[in-house]
Design an enzyme around this catalytic site. Structure first.
Site, PDB file in Angstrom:
ATOM      1  N   LYS A   1       0.840  -1.208   0.000  1.00  0.00           N
ATOM      2  CA  LYS A   1       0.000   0.000   0.000  1.00  0.00           C
ATOM      3  C   LYS A   1       0.868   1.248   0.000  1.00  0.00           C
ATOM      4  O   LYS A   1       0.642   2.180  -0.777  1.00  0.00           O
ATOM      5  CB  LYS A   1      -0.901   0.001   1.244  1.00  0.00           C
ATOM      6  CG  LYS A   1      -1.570   1.356   1.496  1.00  0.00           C
ATOM      7  CD  LYS A   1      -2.444   1.365   2.727  1.00  0.00           C
ATOM      8  CE  LYS A   1      -1.735   1.608   4.032  1.00  0.00           C
ATOM      9  NZ  LYS A   1      -1.520   3.019   4.398  1.00  0.00           N
ATOM     10  N   ASN A   2       1.874   1.273   0.881  1.00  0.00           N
ATOM     11  CA  ASN A   2       2.630   2.519   1.064  1.00  0.00           C
ATOM     12  C   ASN A   2       3.647   2.795  -0.044  1.00  0.00           C
ATOM     13  O   ASN A   2       4.302   3.839  -0.039  1.00  0.00           O
ATOM     14  CB  ASN A   2       3.300   2.539   2.439  1.00  0.00           C
ATOM     15  CG  ASN A   2       2.265   2.749   3.536  1.00  0.00           C
ATOM     16  OD1 ASN A   2       1.107   3.079   3.248  1.00  0.00           O
ATOM     17  ND2 ASN A   2       2.658   2.551   4.785  1.00  0.00           N
TER      18      ASN A   2
ATOM     19  N   ARG B   1       0.865  14.479  13.442  1.00  0.00           N
ATOM     20  CA  ARG B   1       1.302  14.306  12.050  1.00  0.00           C
ATOM     21  C   ARG B   1       1.322  15.606  11.246  1.00  0.00           C
ATOM     22  O   ARG B   1       0.544  15.809  10.309  1.00  0.00           O
ATOM     23  CB  ARG B   1       0.452  13.243  11.356  1.00  0.00           C
ATOM     24  CG  ARG B   1       0.469  11.936  12.106  1.00  0.00           C
ATOM     25  CD  ARG B   1      -0.235  10.835  11.372  1.00  0.00           C
ATOM     26  NE  ARG B   1       0.572  10.242  10.327  1.00  0.00           N
ATOM     27  CZ  ARG B   1       0.099   9.360   9.459  1.00  0.00           C
ATOM     28  NH1 ARG B   1      -1.150   9.008   9.497  1.00  0.00           N
ATOM     29  NH2 ARG B   1       0.884   8.842   8.547  1.00  0.00           N
TER      30      ARG B   1
ATOM     31  N   ASP C   1       4.608   0.467  11.995  1.00  0.00           N
ATOM     32  CA  ASP C   1       3.405  -0.148  11.423  1.00  0.00           C
ATOM     33  C   ASP C   1       3.235  -1.615  11.829  1.00  0.00           C
ATOM     34  O   ASP C   1       2.237  -2.243  11.469  1.00  0.00           O
ATOM     35  CB  ASP C   1       3.421  -0.041   9.891  1.00  0.00           C
ATOM     36  CG  ASP C   1       3.206   1.390   9.418  1.00  0.00           C
ATOM     37  OD1 ASP C   1       2.826   2.243  10.239  1.00  0.00           O
ATOM     38  OD2 ASP C   1       3.428   1.649   8.216  1.00  0.00           O
TER      39      ASP C   1
ATOM     40  N   ARG D   1      -8.762  -0.593   4.282  1.00  0.00           N
ATOM     41  CA  ARG D   1      -7.850   0.432   3.755  1.00  0.00           C
ATOM     42  C   ARG D   1      -6.491  -0.175   3.425  1.00  0.00           C
ATOM     43  O   ARG D   1      -5.807   0.313   2.527  1.00  0.00           O
ATOM     44  CB  ARG D   1      -7.641   1.537   4.793  1.00  0.00           C
ATOM     45  CG  ARG D   1      -8.856   2.396   5.026  1.00  0.00           C
ATOM     46  CD  ARG D   1      -8.500   3.546   5.918  1.00  0.00           C
ATOM     47  NE  ARG D   1      -7.307   4.216   5.387  1.00  0.00           N
ATOM     48  CZ  ARG D   1      -6.535   5.038   6.066  1.00  0.00           C
ATOM     49  NH1 ARG D   1      -6.810   5.311   7.316  1.00  0.00           N
ATOM     50  NH2 ARG D   1      -5.496   5.602   5.502  1.00  0.00           N
TER      51      ARG D   1
HETATM   52  C1  EPZ Z   1       4.371   6.869   6.458  1.00  0.00           C
HETATM   53  O1  EPZ Z   1       3.647   7.941   7.049  1.00  0.00           O
HETATM   54  C2  EPZ Z   1       3.412   5.742   6.296  1.00  0.00           C
HETATM   55  N1  EPZ Z   1       2.310   6.130   5.423  1.00  0.00           N
HETATM   56  C3  EPZ Z   1       2.886   5.321   7.680  1.00  0.00           C
HETATM   57  O2  EPZ Z   1       2.059   4.187   7.504  1.00  0.00           O
HETATM   58  C4  EPZ Z   1       4.072   4.946   8.563  1.00  0.00           C
HETATM   59  O3  EPZ Z   1       3.595   4.665   9.859  1.00  0.00           O
HETATM   60  C5  EPZ Z   1       5.074   6.094   8.618  1.00  0.00           C
HETATM   61  O4  EPZ Z   1       5.462   6.478   7.273  1.00  0.00           O
HETATM   62  C6  EPZ Z   1       6.344   5.754   9.380  1.00  0.00           C
HETATM   63  O5  EPZ Z   1       6.951   4.641   8.808  1.00  0.00           O
HETATM   64  C7  EPZ Z   1       2.443   6.014   4.101  1.00  0.00           C
HETATM   65  O6  EPZ Z   1       3.490   5.654   3.578  1.00  0.00           O
HETATM   66  C8  EPZ Z   1       1.261   6.314   3.269  1.00  0.00           C
HETATM   67  P1  EPZ Z   1       6.588  10.203   8.469  1.00  0.00           P
HETATM   68  P2  EPZ Z   1       4.249   9.413   7.038  1.00  0.00           P
HETATM   69  O7  EPZ Z   1       6.545  11.428   7.645  1.00  0.00           O
HETATM   70  O8  EPZ Z   1       5.024   9.545   5.781  1.00  0.00           O
HETATM   71  C9  EPZ Z   1       6.895  13.502  11.946  1.00  0.00           C
HETATM   72  C10 EPZ Z   1       0.099   2.907   7.810  1.00  0.00           C
HETATM   73  O9  EPZ Z   1      -0.486   2.363   8.778  1.00  0.00           O
HETATM   74  N2  EPZ Z   1       6.744  14.550  10.905  1.00  0.00           N
HETATM   75  O10 EPZ Z   1       7.765   9.305   8.280  1.00  0.00           O
HETATM   76  O11 EPZ Z   1       3.154  10.331   7.311  1.00  0.00           O
HETATM   77  C11 EPZ Z   1       5.624  12.699  12.134  1.00  0.00           C
HETATM   78  O12 EPZ Z   1       4.700  13.358  12.958  1.00  0.00           O
HETATM   79  C12 EPZ Z   1       0.680   4.299   7.909  1.00  0.00           C
HETATM   80  O13 EPZ Z   1       0.224   2.351   6.697  1.00  0.00           O
HETATM   81  C13 EPZ Z   1       6.932  15.868  11.261  1.00  0.00           C
HETATM   82  O14 EPZ Z   1       7.215  16.192  12.426  1.00  0.00           O
HETATM   83  O15 EPZ Z   1       5.255   9.348   8.278  1.00  0.00           O
HETATM   84  C14 EPZ Z   1       6.169  11.421  12.736  1.00  0.00           C
HETATM   85  O16 EPZ Z   1       6.384  11.601  14.092  1.00  0.00           O
HETATM   86  C15 EPZ Z   1       0.333   5.010   9.145  1.00  0.00           C
HETATM   87  N3  EPZ Z   1       6.776  16.826  10.300  1.00  0.00           N
HETATM   88  C16 EPZ Z   1       7.525  11.275  12.048  1.00  0.00           C
HETATM   89  O17 EPZ Z   1       7.856  12.569  11.537  1.00  0.00           O
HETATM   90  C17 EPZ Z   1       6.475  16.521   9.013  1.00  0.00           C
HETATM   91  O18 EPZ Z   1       6.346  17.451   8.193  1.00  0.00           O
HETATM   92  C18 EPZ Z   1       7.546  10.284  10.897  1.00  0.00           C
HETATM   93  O19 EPZ Z   1       6.484  10.602   9.982  1.00  0.00           O
HETATM   94  C19 EPZ Z   1       6.305  15.184   8.658  1.00  0.00           C
HETATM   95  C20 EPZ Z   1       6.457  14.195   9.631  1.00  0.00           C
END
Ligand code: EPZ
Length: 429
Positions: free
Chosen positions: A22-23, A131, A316, A408
């Protein structure tokens, strides 16, 4: 709303085919906005998130066509999706669409890169934490985009095109890295991304972009270098197998006992999780066909694990591991370091008899002899599937509510489990 009914206590034995990730699929579909030629994606999973993204892309003018089933094709084979963004008719991604799926915010990068402007609704809060998108915005600014927040929308402008630049992420972010890469492929000059996310889905997207004519190197490492090109073309790409689906079923087998071949799974995509399963005394081995997981007779040994960006133990799979550890012979500790509020499954697992104590970002799980079926529900995808894992080993019946979360991200979950002997069915109401 559909529910899933599970009667626990049966071991899993057989073969589970692993779907495309998915991701990886979501950013790959979004990458179709970068070209006026057709991008064909194979091994696309049948998921609600994919359908939702088709709608979002359709709103920008992308024609999405799904190939029909071919004679003799196995029912678990992924779909082929043709995406053609010959003409982008709208550079706005409205709140009603973006609020349903956070990853749709990422359209901002290809839209501003190709069209010089994008207006995308802020995704807002979500069940697993705040997020934010500040790092995505920072990346676009480093490439010369002018950003304004207007009425809940992020407006990005680069009328003369984006320019290569240096982006150093203060924190590892998958969304930030996808955004930076997709924006930089059409920027003039060189972009260097430091402290990039190393998740396999980043490398998969980069591989596809390179097939489209981009020059991306180092994807999969923490330093990615991109030489911008003026235009990208079409390509055909097969989506990488889903490492989270793989790890989820591996934990399900570890939970129930039995022996299952996870067909098409690739061990290098989830070494950390497989290592944790081995520490827990689960048999894991790789073959040409996939990953074989077995637990026959041995108990589940407790573990001490903290989530971390790839190649660490994935957030995840945190909920699924917690479900498994509810039955361990001793006390486990699981620390969540990526999302501050990703513990909604704790309350629900407790309803089934689990003993879990939360202290800040660490959960202490005291293994119990038995879990008991109960009506449960969860507010996110991975939390929901952790309840399914617990239910497979619980005494009696569990009814998992709010199945749309599972739809999803897990393709035909109940079919894949029931063909390995689980008593699981979808109940429509
Ligand atoms: C991706 O989310 C995945 N989603 C998530 O999978 C996964 O849990 C996550 O990466 C971590 O591996 C998809 O790929 C569609 P991040 P993403 O940006 O990209 C902080 C699932 O169940 N952050 O790596 O949104 C954030 O709050 C989902 O399939 C900021 O602070 O995750 C988090 O603490 C859920 N500012 C950390 O970084 C930003 O601008 C990592 O988030 C962006 C992120």
């Amino acid at each position: 709303m559909d529910r899933i009914r599970i009667v626990g206590g049966r071991p899993l034995n057989g073969t589970i085919p692993i779907s495309g990730a998915k991701n990886a699929t979501l950013p790959l579909m979004i990458a179709s906005l970068l070209t006026d030629q057709t991008l064909i994606l194979d091994n696309v999973p049948r998921l609600a998130d994919v359908v939702q993204l088709q709608r979002i892309l359709g709103n920008h003018g992308v024609d999405v066509m799904l190939s029909g089933k071919r004679a003799g094709e196995d029912e678990y084979k992924g779909q082929s999706v043709h995406l053609s963004a010959a003409k982008i008719v709208d550079t706005t991604a409205p709140y009603e669409l973006v609020s349903k799926m956070r990853a749709s915010f990422w359209v901002i990068a290809p839209l501003v890169a190709r069209m010089g402007e994008a207006r995308v609704s802020m995704p807002g809060g979500c069940a697993i934490g705040t997020r934010p998108v500040d790092l995505l915005i920072m990346a676009l600014e480093r490439l010369g985009a002018l950003i304004e927040i207007d009425g809940g929308y992020v407006v990005a402008r680069a009328p003369k095109g984006l320019k290569g630049g240096e982006i150093s992420f203060p924190k590892v972010t998958v969304s930030g890295t996808h955004t930076a890469v997709m924006a930089a492929v059409l920027a003039s000059g060189t972009t260097v991304i430091d402290n990039a996310a190393r998740e396999p889905e980043i490398a998969d997207v980069a591989e596809c972009l390179n097939k489209m004519g981009a020059h991306v190197s180092g994807a999969g490492t923490s330093r990615i270098v991109i030489e911008g090109v003026p235009k990208l073309g079409g390509a055909r790409h097969s989506v990488v197998p889903d490492r989270i689906e793989t790890g989820t079923y591996a934990m399900a087998v570890a939970m129930t006992g039995g022996e299952v071949m996870l067909e098409g799974a690739r061990p290098e995509l989830l070494q950390a999780a497989l290592g944790v399963l081995q520490q827990a005394d689960v048999d894991v081995s790789s073959t040409n066909q996939g990953i074989r997981v077995a637990r026959n007779g041995a108990g589940i040994r407790p573990v001490d694990v903290a989530t971390a960006p790839f190649p660490g133990f994935p957030t995840d799979l945190q909920a699924q591991l917690m479900a498994l550890m509810t039955r361990a012979s001793g006390t486990s500790r699981i620390t969540e370091t990526i999302f501050e509020n990703r513990f909604m499954h704790v309350q629900e697992l407790a309803r089934m008899g689990a003993r879990i104590q939360l202290d800040g970002e660490t959960a202490t799980i005291e293994g119990v002899e038995r879990l008991k079926g109960a009506p449960v529900m969860a507010t996110d995808l991975r939390a929901s599937v952790s309840l399914v894992i617990a239910a497979l080993a619980a005494e009696g019946e569990t009814m998992v509510n709010r199945v749309y979360h599972l739809d999803r991200g897990f393709e035909r979950l109940e079919d894949k489990l029931s063909r390995c002997g689980a008593e699981i069915e979808r109940v429509s109401s």
